[in-house]
Write a protein that holds these residues in place. Sequence first.
Motif, short mmCIF file in Angstrom:
data_model
loop_
_atom_site.label_atom_id
_atom_site.label_comp_id
_atom_site.label_asym_id
_atom_site.label_seq_id
_atom_site.Cartn_x
_atom_site.Cartn_y
_atom_site.Cartn_z
N LEU A 84 0.85 -1.19 0.00
CA LEU A 84 0.00 0.00 0.00
C LEU A 84 0.89 1.24 0.00
CD1 LEU A 84 -2.84 1.33 0.33
CD2 LEU A 84 -2.45 1.19 2.79
N GLN A 85 0.60 2.14 -0.91
CA GLN A 85 1.39 3.37 -0.99
C GLN A 85 0.47 4.57 -0.77
OE1 GLN A 85 3.09 4.33 -4.84
NE2 GLN A 85 4.75 5.45 -3.88
N ILE A 86 0.88 5.47 0.14
CA ILE A 86 0.09 6.66 0.45
C ILE A 86 0.97 7.88 0.19
CG2 ILE A 86 -1.13 7.95 2.23
CD1 ILE A 86 -1.56 5.27 3.66
N SER A 87 0.44 8.82 -0.55
CA SER A 87 1.13 10.09 -0.80
C SER A 87 0.41 11.18 -0.03
CB SER A 87 1.14 10.44 -2.29
OG SER A 87 1.92 9.50 -3.00
N LEU A 88 1.17 11.96 0.71
CA LEU A 88 0.61 13.04 1.51
C LEU A 88 1.30 14.36 1.15
CD1 LEU A 88 0.85 11.09 4.87
CD2 LEU A 88 -1.23 11.48 3.54
N PRO A 89 0.59 15.48 1.30
CA PRO A 89 1.23 16.76 1.03
C PRO A 89 2.32 17.05 2.06
CG PRO A 89 -0.95 17.11 1.96
CD PRO A 89 -0.80 15.63 1.73
N SER A 90 3.34 17.76 1.66
CA SER A 90 4.47 18.03 2.55
C SER A 90 4.10 18.94 3.71
CB SER A 90 5.63 18.64 1.77
OG SER A 90 5.23 19.86 1.19
N ASP A 91 2.99 19.66 3.60
CA ASP A 91 2.59 20.56 4.69
C ASP A 91 1.56 19.94 5.63
OD1 ASP A 91 0.52 20.54 2.89
OD2 ASP A 91 0.21 22.71 2.91
N ILE A 92 1.47 18.61 5.63
CA ILE A 92 0.54 17.93 6.53
C ILE A 92 0.95 18.19 7.97
CG2 ILE A 92 1.84 15.76 6.53
CD1 ILE A 92 -0.87 14.28 6.53
N SER A 93 -0.02 18.31 8.85
CA SER A 93 0.30 18.60 10.25
C SER A 93 0.97 17.38 10.89
CB SER A 93 -0.96 18.98 11.02
OG SER A 93 -1.75 17.83 11.26
N ALA A 94 1.78 17.64 11.88
CA ALA A 94 2.51 16.57 12.57
C ALA A 94 1.53 15.63 13.27
CB ALA A 94 3.49 17.18 13.57
N ASP A 95 0.45 16.17 13.84
CA ASP A 95 -0.54 15.35 14.53
C ASP A 95 -1.22 14.38 13.57
OD1 ASP A 95 0.01 16.56 16.97
OD2 ASP A 95 -1.58 18.07 16.72
N THR A 96 -1.59 14.88 12.41
CA THR A 96 -2.27 14.03 11.42
C THR A 96 -1.32 12.93 10.94
OG1 THR A 96 -3.61 15.91 10.71
CG2 THR A 96 -3.49 14.03 9.20
N LEU A 97 -0.08 13.29 10.67
CA LEU A 97 0.89 12.31 10.21
C LEU A 97 1.14 11.25 11.28
CD1 LEU A 97 2.84 11.40 8.02
CD2 LEU A 97 4.53 12.97 8.98
N LEU A 98 1.27 11.67 12.51
CA LEU A 98 1.50 10.73 13.61
C LEU A 98 0.32 9.78 13.77
CD1 LEU A 98 3.46 9.93 15.86
CD2 LEU A 98 2.31 11.59 17.33
N ALA A 99 -0.89 10.30 13.68
CA ALA A 99 -2.09 9.47 13.80
C ALA A 99 -2.14 8.45 12.67
CB ALA A 99 -3.34 10.34 13.80
N LEU A 100 -1.78 8.86 11.47
CA LEU A 100 -1.79 7.94 10.32
C LEU A 100 -0.76 6.85 10.48
CD1 LEU A 100 -2.89 7.30 7.52
CD2 LEU A 100 -1.20 8.89 6.59
N VAL A 101 0.42 7.21 10.94
CA VAL A 101 1.48 6.20 11.14
C VAL A 101 1.05 5.21 12.21
CG1 VAL A 101 3.85 5.87 11.96
CG2 VAL A 101 3.36 7.67 10.30
N HIS A 102 0.43 5.68 13.29
CA HIS A 102 -0.05 4.77 14.34
C HIS A 102 -1.09 3.80 13.80
CE1 HIS A 102 2.09 6.10 17.85
NE2 HIS A 102 1.74 7.37 17.66
N GLU A 103 -1.97 4.25 12.93
CA GLU A 103 -3.01 3.39 12.36
C GLU A 103 -2.40 2.34 11.44
OE1 GLU A 103 -6.31 3.05 12.93
OE2 GLU A 103 -5.99 4.47 14.57
N LEU A 104 -1.37 2.71 10.71
CA LEU A 104 -0.75 1.78 9.78
C LEU A 104 0.12 0.74 10.48
CD1 LEU A 104 0.29 4.19 6.89
CD2 LEU A 104 -1.56 2.51 6.86
N CYS A 105 0.64 1.06 11.61
CA CYS A 105 1.58 0.15 12.30
C CYS A 105 0.94 -0.68 13.31
CB CYS A 105 2.70 0.95 12.95
SG CYS A 105 3.73 1.80 11.73
#
Length: 105
Positions: A84-105
Amino acid sequence: MKTTTAITTVKRDVQLQEWTEQIKAQQESGMTVTAYCAQNGINIKTYYYRLRKVREQCLESEPAIVPVAVPRATSDIRIEKNGLQISLPSDISADTLLALVHELC
């Protein structure tokens, strides 16, 4: 004696400022130094003397600290896991990115 030194310093600073403006004016005029000096009644040797003094002053003065803006990365953030490959904008908030990583792992 102190007053004389202060007056001399102020006089030199004023001269250097005037000479700096004169050199800027010549450079912005688009004219050659010879043509500029002839038009403004300045002896060419005087012009070059002043140019040398202004340059010397620039070398003697302390370097200025100039703030530099470092542009943020504009490329996307890519995350891959189990095909699975996910592309995110470079200006994504740190909280959103952290939440996404936790869901994937």
